[in-house]
Motif scaffolding. Structure first.
Motif, PDB file in Angstrom:
ATOM      1  N   LEU A 195       0.888  -1.119   0.159  1.00  0.00           N
ATOM      2  CA  LEU A 195       0.194  -0.075   0.160  1.00  0.00           C
ATOM      3  C   LEU A 195       0.723   1.101  -0.088  1.00  0.00           C
ATOM      4  N   ASN A 196       2.010   1.166   0.578  1.00  0.00           N
ATOM      5  CA  ASN A 196       2.993   2.332   0.887  1.00  0.00           C
ATOM      6  C   ASN A 196       3.374   2.513  -0.718  1.00  0.00           C
ATOM      7  N   GLN A 197       3.812   1.518  -1.452  1.00  0.00           N
ATOM      8  CA  GLN A 197       4.336   1.664  -2.668  1.00  0.00           C
ATOM      9  C   GLN A 197       3.205   2.105  -3.386  1.00  0.00           C
ATOM     10  N   SER A 198       1.877   1.688  -3.439  1.00  0.00           N
ATOM     11  CA  SER A 198       0.873   2.021  -4.300  1.00  0.00           C
ATOM     12  C   SER A 198       0.544   3.570  -4.165  1.00  0.00           C
ATOM     13  N   LEU A 199       0.879   4.093  -2.933  1.00  0.00           N
ATOM     14  CA  LEU A 199       0.808   5.669  -2.450  1.00  0.00           C
ATOM     15  C   LEU A 199       1.784   6.410  -3.458  1.00  0.00           C
ATOM     16  N   LYS A 200       2.942   5.853  -3.353  1.00  0.00           N
ATOM     17  CA  LYS A 200       3.954   6.623  -3.986  1.00  0.00           C
ATOM     18  C   LYS A 200       3.841   6.297  -5.736  1.00  0.00           C
ATOM     19  N   ASP A 201       3.184   5.214  -6.204  1.00  0.00           N
ATOM     20  CA  ASP A 201       2.936   5.198  -7.749  1.00  0.00           C
ATOM     21  C   ASP A 201       1.619   6.044  -7.951  1.00  0.00           C
ATOM     22  N   GLN A 207      -2.302  10.940  -9.807  1.00  0.00           N
ATOM     23  CA  GLN A 207      -3.277  10.402  -9.319  1.00  0.00           C
ATOM     24  C   GLN A 207      -3.339  10.899  -7.459  1.00  0.00           C
ATOM     25  N   LYS A 208      -3.547  12.061  -7.465  1.00  0.00           N
ATOM     26  CA  LYS A 208      -3.467  12.494  -6.062  1.00  0.00           C
ATOM     27  C   LYS A 208      -4.730  12.172  -5.392  1.00  0.00           C
ATOM     28  N   VAL A 209      -5.967  11.946  -6.020  1.00  0.00           N
ATOM     29  CA  VAL A 209      -7.099  11.625  -5.170  1.00  0.00           C
ATOM     30  C   VAL A 209      -7.065  10.204  -4.755  1.00  0.00           C
ATOM     31  N   LYS A 210      -6.476   9.433  -5.541  1.00  0.00           N
ATOM     32  CA  LYS A 210      -6.377   7.808  -5.148  1.00  0.00           C
ATOM     33  C   LYS A 210      -5.415   7.911  -4.002  1.00  0.00           C
ATOM     34  N   ALA A 211      -4.105   8.702  -4.262  1.00  0.00           N
ATOM     35  CA  ALA A 211      -3.313   8.510  -3.256  1.00  0.00           C
ATOM     36  C   ALA A 211      -3.934   9.081  -1.695  1.00  0.00           C
ATOM     37  N   LEU A 212      -4.864  10.116  -1.864  1.00  0.00           N
ATOM     38  CA  LEU A 212      -5.493  10.347  -0.514  1.00  0.00           C
ATOM     39  C   LEU A 212      -6.341   9.333   0.074  1.00  0.00           C
ATOM     40  N   LYS A 213      -7.218   8.820  -0.999  1.00  0.00           N
ATOM     41  CA  LYS A 213      -8.087   7.536  -0.651  1.00  0.00           C
ATOM     42  C   LYS A 213      -7.246   6.351   0.141  1.00  0.00           C
TER      43      LYS A 213
END
Length: 940
Positions: A195-201, A207-213
């Motif tokens: 999940l941490n890596q998904s946030l960075k990707d 995809q800032k909204v996805k990162a916040l989600k």
């Protein structure tokens, strides 16, 4: 050494060394033996000599190298100053590099807000993950689907842009609810890291909204205490994701403050921030404010707390109290205390000076402390089958961190108030342990008896008293209690420790208190403690599971007993050693005792005497022609006397002599075996030298061993020694200890380098490293070395380099090493080699001339005169003065030496007479014209 071409090209003069030697020899004067008698008065007879060149010229050397010159200005341009930034405006890559440089500087500045005496969170992270583990199955419940309609109607004052982004957040669809069940602890950790890596990707792909989600859903996991023993580790993993998110948001907004001209200063104010960056920052806070659930809203906003710097000078100071109050809405005391720990962590990172919010968190926690023993928590523990002694330690990481933040540089009054507040609470063992873990050791030590009184009143059922005494003992190892209380403190502590039935609990406490006993009491008390340890650890061979703690006890005892006759008179010391029955552990302990015994001989006179005796013995040991046995003896001696530096130095010299003797004796016989043995000797020296302390001892031994390797045709090994010496030069300190007095080191470095240059003359170039690679490396090190401001040694060294390069340009070198082809043989006077050599000479000349210019000040004119005349003499001895430019340079230097009346007239007269005499020799007619251009300054 790189830079622009010097204004004066260098041309070395051709040298006929044999003719020069012959001309410098003394003429034979007939002696009438009839008048000679040893007891007669001595009659001085003048003998005539012919001198062609200065004695120093015979030690010159030569070799060539391709290189460019260092521009003095280029070394100070690091790409972040205003001029270089302006030049980079049209280059996005340069701007990105400047931003990265600024970011790294900000990170260093931010980390230095608190001192090095504050233990960072990163140091605690690994310990928490290792300690709080579970074998139960874990689950991750992520809801990444639509949340349409969950956000209320936007305020009429909200801009359309903000409203649109909030709707985008609501309408975002990643799929339906995702639940991962029956995960092992390792699976859980892996999923969180994914999940941490998904946030960075997601962030990298805009995809800032996805990162916040992702961050919101991960934060929700911190409200789940279904596997309560794992909660501290879960907190560490989830807050890693929050830290990543906070850093990404901050860097994003910071980058928006960059325009084509400049970047935001490191210590900026909101007035420096442009409107676009401020709007984006507000947008992030609006998005986070729309999160319905308390825990994720709190954590996500706390993660970007630092971004308030872009909006208002008081933003952080206003947000911290509000976030502190938000935590009051969290009902679970365990979840609540970790939320406070996170807020204290980000608060210390961005605004450590705002102590009020830290204190408020602590006092709020005290008000809710009774919840730990309430029905809700007790029922939760029953459901999960967790006992109170296992539950309470889960609070320790969070509480220890909160207490550490509050107590950092806190006044004595505040610490006393905190301790009194804790004392008033019942069942306060957990609090008391955190106080002793976080408060300054001096504070705890001076109040040791107060803490012992509080420990006695604690309820044993929740938090074992022996852990409290262990925490107290750790403090007393760092700070001393009042002398009048010391014996009573030991008695009170040992009453509890000696009653412990579990061997692990016992040894963990005893290990700590042994140091206190050794530090403040005699061998009688230490003997009593050792006897008690033997009594507890011998039944059922419990000592086999506690070797690390037992080894720690031995080390502490040895550290405080410097007189070994006293140590071995402790009755229970040897029986204590008998518990080390595992062979490898026993050997390690005995080795440590022997090391301590040798290291106990700290008096330098005693060490010198001992080393002198050992060296005398080593010199006497000889195995004749059995050279391998001789080397084995030296190897064994090194392992035995590795702490006596004079002995190691003697051994290195002995091995070098052995290598030379072997080559001499075995010449022509068993050549391969002999070569292998010599290489073994060289390897011995190479691995022994780094263990020496004296830096000039190491430098000289590297040089000497390299010369031995070269004499034995071990060319690659010789290169290794010389490279090691070059790499060591930057470590030479400004001052060194000589016979107990601190003296400047530059004169010693100058002497070493002159010897080094003499050796480099005969060192052949490596076929893969280019022309004169060792000389170039050495010049770069000399250039980068920080010399004393008022020193001219760097220029004296450059002058010696000029002599070396001049000697390297000769068709036949002044001296050679048998069976080693130097560069005169390898290059054979090749024109390209000579051209590279001359370029290097010109570079060195430019450095010398630049330094002479810097001495054009009243207080430095005398130095300028001396250096100018010295450089003149170097050109006279080594340069080809038939070259017009070099000839003109020598005239300029002559005038410079006399310009301000600082020259020694007698020296100038003798120098001019010498030039006139040389001009009469064959091939020296050009010196006649030179002498006419060298006037002598008249003084009236």
């Amino acid at each position: 050494v790189t830079g622009k071409m010097a204004a004066f090209p260098w041309h070395s003069r051709h040298r006929n060394y044999k003719a020069e030697f012959a001309s410098c020899q003394l003429e034979a004067v007939p002696l009438e033996f009839g008048d000679y008698h040893p007891l007669k008065p001595i009659t001085v007879t003048e003998s005539k000599t012919k001198k062609i060149s200065r004695k120093g010229s015979t030690s010159s050397t030569s070799s060539s190298s391709s290189s460019s010159v260092v521009d003095p200005l280029s070394s100070v341009l690091d790409g972040t100053d205003p001029l270089s930034m302006f030049a980079a405006t049209a280059d996005p890559a340069a701007m990105a590099a400047a931003m990265e440089s600024s970011r790294k500087k900000r990170d260093r500045d931010d980390s230095s807000i608190v001192g090095s005496d504050f233990e960072p969170w990163a140091n605690k992270r690994g310990e928490i993950l290792a300690r709080y583990t579970t074998t139960e199955k874990l689950s991750i419940n992520l809801f990444m689907g639509s949340e349409k309609g969950r956000v209320g109607t936007a305020s009429s004052a909200m801009s359309e842009k903000v409203r649109t982004r909030l709707e985008e957040l609501d309408d975002f669809e990643e799929g339906s609810q995702k639940e991962l069940l029956n995960l092992t602890q390792q699976d859980y950790v892996n999923r969180i890291e994914e999940l941490n890596q998904s946030l960075k990707d997601a962030w990298a792909s805009d995809q800032k909204v996805k990162a916040l989600k992702i961050v919101i859903q991960c934060s929700k996991l911190l409200s789940d205490t279904s596997v309560i023993q794992f909660y501290p580790s879960k907190f560490v993993l989830i807050t890693d994701i929050l830290d990543t998110f906070g850093k990404l948001v901050y860097e994003r907004i910071f980058s928006m403050c960059v325009d084509n001209r400049s970047i935001l200063p490191d210590h900026f104010s909101p007035e420096n921030v442009n409107d676009t960056a401020k709007e984006t920052c507000l947008n992030w806070f609006f998005k986070i404010a729309s999160i319905r659930e308390l825990i994720p809203r709190f954590y996500v906003e706390a993660s970007i707390l630092k971004c308030n710097k872009f909006l208002s000078k008081t933003g952080i100071s206003e947000c911290l109290p509000r976030l502190t109050c938000m935590i009051r809405g969290i009902g679970d005391p365990l979840v609540s205390v970790y939320a406070r720990a996170y807020l204290c962590r980000v608060g210390m990172e961005v605004a450590p000076q705002l102590k009020e919010s830290l204190n408020k968190n602590f006092f709020d926690f005290l008000l809710t402390f009774k919840q730990i023993h309430g029905d809700t928590v007790q029922n939760q523990l029953v459901v999960q089958g967790v006992e109170l002694p296992s539950y309470l330690p889960l609070y320790s990481p969070a509480m220890d961190w909160i207490f550490q933040c509050i107590s950092y540089h806190a006044p004595e009054v505040l610490l006393t108030e905190m301790m009194e507040r804790c004392k008033k609470l019942g069942n306060n063992a957990l609090l008391l342990n955190s106080v002793m873990s976080a408060f300054r050791a001096e504070f705890v030590a001076t109040r040791s008896m107060d803490f012992i009184g509080m420990i006695k009143e604690c309820d044993e059922s929740g938090f074992p008293k022996h852990l409290l005494f262990r925490s107290l003992g750790l403090n007393l190892a760092l700070a001393d209690p009042p002398e009048s209380d010391r014996l009573q403190i030991l008695n009170e502590a040992w009453k509890v420790i000696t009653k412990l039935k579990n061997p692990q609990d016992y040894i963990n406490c005893a290990e700590v208190w042994v140091e206190y006993t050794c530090k403040h009491f005699t061998k009688r008390e230490v003997n009593t403690v050792l006897a008690d340890v033997i009594k507890h650890m011998t039944p059922d061979r419990a000592f086999e599971d506690s070797y690390p703690q037992l080894q720690s006890i031995i080390k502490k005892v040895i550290a405080h007993f410097h007189d070994f006759s006293v140590l071995f008179s402790v009755e229970k010391f040897l029986p204590f050693l008998d518990m080390f029955q595992k062979e490898c552990v026993r050997v390690e302990v005995c080795k440590h005792i022997m090391e301590a015994f040798i290291n106990a001989l700290t008096l330098e006179d005693e060490k010198r005497t001992l080393a002198h005796l050992i060296n005398g013995f080593i010199k006497m040991v000889s195995f004749g022609r059995d050279f391998e046995q001789q080397l084995s003896f030296y190897v064994e001696s090194r392992s035995m006397f590795c702490n006596l530096e004079p002995v190691l130095v003697q051994l290195i010299h002995s091995v070098n002599r052995l290598a030379m003797e072997t080559r001499k004796v075995m010449k022509g016989n068993h050549s391969r075996k002999t070569a292998a043995f010599v290489r073994a000797c060289v390897a011995y020296c190479f691995i022994t030298i780094p263990s020496l302390v004296g830096i000039f001892t190491r430098l000289n031994l590297y040089l000497h061993s390299g010369q031995v390797a070269l004499a034995n045709q071990c060319l690659s090994q010789a290169d290794a020694f010389f490279k090691a010496a070059i790499s060591l030069i930057p470590e030479v300190p400004k001052m060194i200890n000589i016979d107990g007095k601190m003296r400047p080191s530059e004169s010693f470095l100058l002497e070493f380098l002159c010897n080094f240059f003499s050796t480099l003359l005969v060192v052949p170039d490596h076929p893969e490293h280019g022309v004169l690679f060792l000389v170039r490396e050495l010049l770069n090190v000399i250039q980068d070395y920080t010399w004393e401001d008022n020193s001219d040694d760097k220029i004296r060294i450059y002058t010696c380099v000029l002599h070396l390069l001049s000697a390297m340009s000769q068709e036949t070198y002044l001296y050679h090493i048998d069976k080693v082809d130097s560069n005169d043989s390898l290059y054979g006077g090749d024109s390209k080699f000579l051209a590279e050599n001359n370029k290097l000479c010109e570079t060195v000349m430019a450095q010398i001339l630049e330094h002479l210019k810097t001495l054009a000040k009243d207080e430095a004119l005398k130095r300028q005169s001396l250096l100018g005349l010295s450089f003149f003499n170097s050109i006279l001895a080594h340069g080809d003065l038939r070259n017009n430019k070099l000839n003109q340079l020598s005239v300029n230097l002559w005038h410079l030496a006399q310009r301000h009346g600082c020259a020694d007239t007698r020296t100038m007269v003798k120098t001019l007479d010498y030039i006139k005499k040389r001009s009469k020799q064959p091939g020296m007619n050009h010196l006649t014209e030179l002498a006419l251009r060298l006037p002598l300054q008249t003084r009236t």
